[in-house]
Design a protein around this motif. Structure first.
Motif, PDB file in Angstrom:
ATOM      1  N   GLN A   1       0.847  -1.166   0.152  1.00 10.51           N
ATOM      2  CA  GLN A   1      -0.114   0.018  -0.120  1.00 10.51           C
ATOM      3  C   GLN A   1       0.762   1.154   0.041  1.00 10.51           C
ATOM      4  OE1 GLN A   1      -3.667   0.321   0.292  1.00 10.51           O
ATOM      5  NE2 GLN A   1      -3.255   2.315  -0.102  1.00 10.51           N
ATOM      6  N   GLU A   2       0.834   2.276  -0.840  1.00 13.76           N
ATOM      7  CA  GLU A   2       1.457   3.450  -0.899  1.00 13.76           C
ATOM      8  C   GLU A   2       0.426   4.310  -0.162  1.00 13.76           C
ATOM      9  OE1 GLU A   2       2.247   1.682  -5.026  1.00 13.76           O
ATOM     10  OE2 GLU A   2       0.458   1.669  -3.463  1.00 13.76           O
ATOM     11  N   ALA A   3       1.182   5.282   0.961  1.00 17.72           N
ATOM     12  CA  ALA A   3       0.464   6.024   1.632  1.00 17.72           C
ATOM     13  C   ALA A   3      -0.193   7.191   1.059  1.00 17.72           C
ATOM     14  CB  ALA A   3       1.480   6.658   2.556  1.00 17.72           C
ATOM     15  N   TYR A   4       0.112   7.704  -0.177  1.00 18.52           N
ATOM     16  CA  TYR A   4      -0.485   8.806  -0.899  1.00 18.52           C
ATOM     17  C   TYR A   4      -2.043   7.948  -1.380  1.00 18.52           C
ATOM     18  CZ  TYR A   4       1.702   6.833  -5.222  1.00 18.52           C
ATOM     19  OH  TYR A   4       2.142   5.911  -6.138  1.00 18.52           O
ATOM     20  N   LYS A   5      -1.945   6.897  -1.728  1.00 21.26           N
ATOM     21  CA  LYS A   5      -3.379   6.152  -2.334  1.00 21.26           C
ATOM     22  C   LYS A   5      -4.380   6.214  -1.272  1.00 21.26           C
ATOM     23  CE  LYS A   5      -1.156   3.777  -6.128  1.00 21.26           C
ATOM     24  NZ  LYS A   5      -0.932   2.501  -6.830  1.00 21.26           N
ATOM     25  N   GLN A   6      -5.401   6.700  -1.512  1.00 17.78           N
ATOM     26  CA  GLN A   6      -6.741   6.472  -0.323  1.00 17.78           C
ATOM     27  C   GLN A   6      -7.352   5.191  -0.743  1.00 17.78           C
ATOM     28  OE1 GLN A   6      -9.180   9.866  -0.969  1.00 17.78           O
ATOM     29  NE2 GLN A   6      -7.676  11.177   0.249  1.00 17.78           N
ATOM     30  N   GLN A   7      -7.222   4.703  -2.078  1.00 15.67           N
ATOM     31  CA  GLN A   7      -7.823   3.397  -2.249  1.00 15.67           C
ATOM     32  C   GLN A   7      -7.221   2.199  -1.456  1.00 15.67           C
ATOM     33  OE1 GLN A   7      -8.514   2.576  -6.157  1.00 15.67           O
ATOM     34  NE2 GLN A   7     -10.095   0.853  -5.936  1.00 15.67           N
ATOM     35  N   ASN A   8      -7.920   1.245  -0.861  1.00 13.25           N
ATOM     36  CA  ASN A   8      -7.296   0.292  -0.197  1.00 13.25           C
ATOM     37  C   ASN A   8      -6.747  -0.757  -1.467  1.00 13.25           C
ATOM     38  OD1 ASN A   8      -7.458   0.920   2.564  1.00 13.25           O
ATOM     39  ND2 ASN A   8      -9.754   0.136   2.417  1.00 13.25           N
ATOM     40  N   ALA A   9      -5.400  -1.295  -1.305  1.00 11.08           N
ATOM     41  CA  ALA A   9      -5.000  -2.241  -2.108  1.00 11.08           C
ATOM     42  C   ALA A   9      -5.671  -3.601  -1.796  1.00 11.08           C
ATOM     43  CB  ALA A   9      -3.492  -2.519  -1.902  1.00 11.08           C
ATOM     44  N   THR A  10      -5.721  -4.403  -3.088  1.00 12.28           N
ATOM     45  CA  THR A  10      -6.618  -5.798  -3.032  1.00 12.28           C
ATOM     46  C   THR A  10      -5.649  -6.514  -3.853  1.00 12.28           C
ATOM     47  OG1 THR A  10      -8.616  -4.677  -2.521  1.00 12.28           O
ATOM     48  CG2 THR A  10      -8.729  -6.898  -3.657  1.00 12.28           C
ATOM     49  N   GLU A  11      -5.376  -7.880  -3.660  1.00 15.14           N
ATOM     50  CA  GLU A  11      -4.588  -8.947  -4.246  1.00 15.14           C
ATOM     51  C   GLU A  11      -5.497 -10.125  -4.219  1.00 15.14           C
ATOM     52  OE1 GLU A  11      -2.257  -8.932  -6.574  1.00 15.14           O
ATOM     53  OE2 GLU A  11      -1.586  -6.709  -6.355  1.00 15.14           O
ATOM     54  N   ASN A  12      -6.480 -10.335  -5.078  1.00 16.06           N
ATOM     55  CA  ASN A  12      -7.340 -11.761  -5.135  1.00 16.06           C
ATOM     56  C   ASN A  12      -7.972 -11.931  -3.571  1.00 16.06           C
ATOM     57  OD1 ASN A  12      -6.228 -12.367  -7.664  1.00 16.06           O
ATOM     58  ND2 ASN A  12      -4.445 -13.159  -6.781  1.00 16.06           N
ATOM     59  N   ARG A  13      -7.451 -12.702  -2.848  1.00 11.60           N
ATOM     60  CA  ARG A  13      -8.208 -13.027  -1.616  1.00 11.60           C
ATOM     61  C   ARG A  13      -7.728 -12.122  -0.578  1.00 11.60           C
ATOM     62  NH1 ARG A  13      -7.204 -17.179   0.850  1.00 11.60           N
ATOM     63  NH2 ARG A  13      -5.336 -17.796  -0.561  1.00 11.60           N
ATOM     64  N   PHE A  14      -6.684 -11.359  -0.689  1.00 20.11           N
ATOM     65  CA  PHE A  14      -6.184 -10.511   0.369  1.00 20.11           C
ATOM     66  C   PHE A  14      -6.569  -8.988  -0.004  1.00 20.11           C
ATOM     67  CE2 PHE A  14      -3.492 -13.669   1.917  1.00 20.11           C
ATOM     68  CZ  PHE A  14      -3.263 -14.552   1.050  1.00 20.11           C
ATOM     69  N   SER A  15      -7.046  -8.376   1.002  1.00 24.72           N
ATOM     70  CA  SER A  15      -7.213  -6.843   0.917  1.00 24.72           C
ATOM     71  C   SER A  15      -6.780  -6.389   2.252  1.00 24.72           C
ATOM     72  CB  SER A  15      -8.374  -6.667   0.783  1.00 24.72           C
ATOM     73  OG  SER A  15      -9.387  -7.329   1.767  1.00 24.72           O
ATOM     74  N   VAL A  16      -6.367  -4.965   2.352  1.00 24.54           N
ATOM     75  CA  VAL A  16      -5.973  -4.065   3.159  1.00 24.54           C
ATOM     76  C   VAL A  16      -7.207  -3.199   3.965  1.00 24.54           C
ATOM     77  CG1 VAL A  16      -3.871  -4.637   3.041  1.00 24.54           C
ATOM     78  CG2 VAL A  16      -4.739  -2.494   2.256  1.00 24.54           C
ATOM     79  N   ASN A  17      -7.109  -2.654   5.117  1.00 20.58           N
ATOM     80  CA  ASN A  17      -7.876  -1.582   5.450  1.00 20.58           C
ATOM     81  C   ASN A  17      -6.925  -0.537   5.923  1.00 20.58           C
ATOM     82  OD1 ASN A  17      -9.695   0.298   6.365  1.00 20.58           O
ATOM     83  ND2 ASN A  17     -10.520  -1.101   7.973  1.00 20.58           N
ATOM     84  N   PHE A  18      -6.675   0.399   5.058  1.00 20.32           N
ATOM     85  CA  PHE A  18      -5.543   1.390   5.353  1.00 20.32           C
ATOM     86  C   PHE A  18      -6.198   2.451   6.017  1.00 20.32           C
ATOM     87  CE2 PHE A  18      -2.001   3.926   5.420  1.00 20.32           C
ATOM     88  CZ  PHE A  18      -1.845   4.928   4.447  1.00 20.32           C
ATOM     89  N   GLN A  19      -6.112   2.797   7.326  1.00 21.85           N
ATOM     90  CA  GLN A  19      -6.536   4.086   7.803  1.00 21.85           C
ATOM     91  C   GLN A  19      -5.295   4.936   8.260  1.00 21.85           C
ATOM     92  OE1 GLN A  19      -9.989   4.712   8.423  1.00 21.85           O
ATOM     93  NE2 GLN A  19     -10.134   2.616   7.329  1.00 21.85           N
ATOM     94  N   LYS A  20      -5.043   5.875   7.157  1.00 18.56           N
ATOM     95  CA  LYS A  20      -3.737   6.757   7.231  1.00 18.56           C
ATOM     96  C   LYS A  20      -3.749   7.740   8.664  1.00 18.56           C
ATOM     97  CE  LYS A  20      -0.430   9.674   4.785  1.00 18.56           C
ATOM     98  NZ  LYS A  20      -0.398  10.071   3.284  1.00 18.56           N
ATOM     99  N   ALA A  21      -4.956   8.304   9.195  1.00 19.01           N
ATOM    100  CA  ALA A  21      -4.904   9.199  10.052  1.00 19.01           C
ATOM    101  C   ALA A  21      -4.859   8.258  11.449  1.00 19.01           C
ATOM    102  CB  ALA A  21      -6.300   9.689  10.122  1.00 19.01           C
ATOM    103  N   ALA A  22      -5.389   6.863  11.434  1.00 23.67           N
ATOM    104  CA  ALA A  22      -5.237   6.278  12.756  1.00 23.67           C
ATOM    105  C   ALA A  22      -4.017   5.408  12.740  1.00 23.67           C
ATOM    106  CB  ALA A  22      -6.764   5.183  12.774  1.00 23.67           C
ATOM    107  N   LYS A  23      -3.074   5.461  11.270  1.00 22.01           N
ATOM    108  CA  LYS A  23      -1.912   4.726  11.397  1.00 22.01           C
ATOM    109  C   LYS A  23      -2.330   3.107  11.536  1.00 22.01           C
ATOM    110  CE  LYS A  23       0.840   8.649  12.531  1.00 22.01           C
ATOM    111  NZ  LYS A  23       1.966   9.289  13.254  1.00 22.01           N
ATOM    112  N   SER A  24      -3.157   2.729  10.929  1.00 25.92           N
ATOM    113  CA  SER A  24      -3.677   1.253  11.115  1.00 25.92           C
ATOM    114  C   SER A  24      -3.847   0.704   9.763  1.00 25.92           C
ATOM    115  CB  SER A  24      -4.969   1.308  11.448  1.00 25.92           C
ATOM    116  OG  SER A  24      -5.655  -0.005  11.577  1.00 25.92           O
TER     117      SER A  24
END
Lengths: 114, 116
Positions: free
Chosen positions: B51-74
């Motif tokens: 995940q690039e920090a400048y991208k707001q969209q959460n990355a997805t790779e097939n069955r794997f996805s992330v929930n990137f919350q930049k403000a919460a640093k999560s």
């Protein structure tokens, strides 16, 4: 992507001896990183190896114990010197892709010191 | 200095179910990358997702996805339709984007077991 060949994959060594681990990359890379992973632990950076200059060591790691060579842009070695059982770990080398957005790892060397 | 925290030493999931692995990080930088790596018993570190920090969209790779919350640093990893081959250590990692050739900072890892 980069393909890294790391040797040996494992070794059992006597205390007081030294082991040299080799990493060969299939493309030229600026930096190579050496990590240690103690049993059940995360990866800790040992040093950063730049071709043509001395390696930069992290706190807690010294050149006399972990000498590193970087003779060209595709090869590096890490030596674990005067080994003790506390050196038993997995050692991994790593390089970046050309955009520095991804790290690739060798297969790791599982070292056991007896 | 940047730090990465994985608060779940071990997790388990039933085959075909969904599991979420947690990761938080601390940084004062605005430009950085986050990664999830998988390490099976073979010791090989395998990149799962980036995940690039400048991208707001959460990355997805097939069955794997992330929930990137930049403000919460999560930066949590969700594995859907878990498979037996997903069993491994999972490491969350941070890389500064301010300069080239910076090493990764790893969390302590989460051991994931998949129950058949």
């Amino acid at each position: 992507s980069a393909v890294i060949s790391q040797k040996p994959s494992r070794d059992i060594c006597q205390r007081g001896t030294s082991l040299t681990i080799q990493c060969q990359v299939d493309s030229q890379v600026t930096m190579m990183f050496w990590y240690r992973q103690q049993p059940g632990q995360s990866l800790t950076l040992i040093a950063t190896a730049n071709q043509g200059s001395e390696a930069t060591y992290e706190s807690g790691f010294v050149i006399d114990k972990f000498p590193i060579s970087r003779p060209n842009l595709t090869f590096s070695t890490l030596t674990v010197s005067n080994m003790s059982p506390e050196d038993s770990s997995i050692y991994l080398c790593s390089v970046d892709n050309s955009l520095n957005t991804e790290a690739f790892f060798g297969q790791g060397t599982r070292l056991t010191v007896v | 200095a940047q730090t990465v925290t994985q608060s779940q030493p071990e997790m388990s999931v039933q085959e075909a179910e969904t599991v979420t692995l947690s990761c938080t990080y601390d940084t004062s930088e605005s430009d950085y990358y986050l990664f999830w790596y998988k390490q099976p018993p073979s010791r090989q570190m395998i990149l799962v997702i980036r995940q690039e920090a400048y991208k707001q969209q959460n990355a997805t790779e097939n069955r794997f996805s992330v929930n990137f919350q930049k403000a919460a640093k999560s930066f949590s990893l969700k594995i859907s339709d878990s498979q037996l081959g997903d069993a491994a250590m999972y490491f969350c990692a941070y890389r500064s984007g301010l300069s080239r050739n910076t090493p990764l900072v790893f969390g302590k890892g989460t051991r994931l077991s998949v129950i058949a």
